[in-house]
Design a protein around this motif. Sequence first.
Motif, PDB file in Angstrom:
ATOM      1  N   GLU A  21       0.882  -1.162   0.000  1.00  0.00           N
ATOM      2  CA  GLU A  21       0.000   0.000   0.000  1.00  0.00           C
ATOM      3  C   GLU A  21       0.920   1.211   0.000  1.00  0.00           C
ATOM      4  O   GLU A  21       1.243   1.762   1.049  1.00  0.00           O
ATOM      5  N   LEU A  26       3.008   1.168   3.508  1.00  0.00           N
ATOM      6  CA  LEU A  26       2.881  -0.102   4.221  1.00  0.00           C
ATOM      7  C   LEU A  26       3.166  -1.292   3.322  1.00  0.00           C
ATOM      8  O   LEU A  26       2.864  -1.282   2.129  1.00  0.00           O
ATOM      9  N   LYS A  28       2.076  -5.257   3.755  1.00  0.00           N
ATOM     10  CA  LYS A  28       1.281  -6.156   4.586  1.00  0.00           C
ATOM     11  C   LYS A  28       1.694  -7.596   4.325  1.00  0.00           C
ATOM     12  O   LYS A  28       1.713  -8.039   3.184  1.00  0.00           O
ATOM     13  N   LYS A  40      -1.669 -11.423  10.284  1.00  0.00           N
ATOM     14  CA  LYS A  40      -1.504 -10.302   9.360  1.00  0.00           C
ATOM     15  C   LYS A  40      -0.714  -9.223  10.088  1.00  0.00           C
ATOM     16  O   LYS A  40      -1.074  -8.826  11.185  1.00  0.00           O
ATOM     17  N   SER A  42       1.405  -5.442   9.446  1.00  0.00           N
ATOM     18  CA  SER A  42       1.704  -4.308   8.578  1.00  0.00           C
ATOM     19  C   SER A  42       3.054  -3.736   8.974  1.00  0.00           C
ATOM     20  O   SER A  42       3.297  -3.471  10.149  1.00  0.00           O
TER      21      SER A  42
END
Length: 109
Positions: A21, A26, A28, A40, A42
């Motif tokens: 992103e 970011l 991820k 998950k 980030s």
Amino acid sequence: NALQLTTFIATNYAFCNIKSEKEKGLLKVTAKENNIGSTKKSLKVSFEEENKEKQEDFEVNYNSNYFLDGLQKINNENIKINFTTVSKPIFISSPNDTSFVYLLMPLNR
């Protein structure tokens, strides 16, 4: 640490999904195993691109064990990862030491 978590979750196939992103800065990292659960994380990163018009986000799968192997060879808190396209390998290195470059192939979807 994010990749180490994926190896605990994805026990059978040991793969992690990496999604960028870029506008948020970011990366991820995700792993999922139906019988165990998912994780998950980030990671805050900085993206440097030669061609500023190529601001597209990407999503690609890697073997998390092989990814960790490359990261563990770098004795630096910061790492440099060169992405080209999702179907081509990435190059992992230290930003301060060019004597070691680790090539990692993506997994087929």
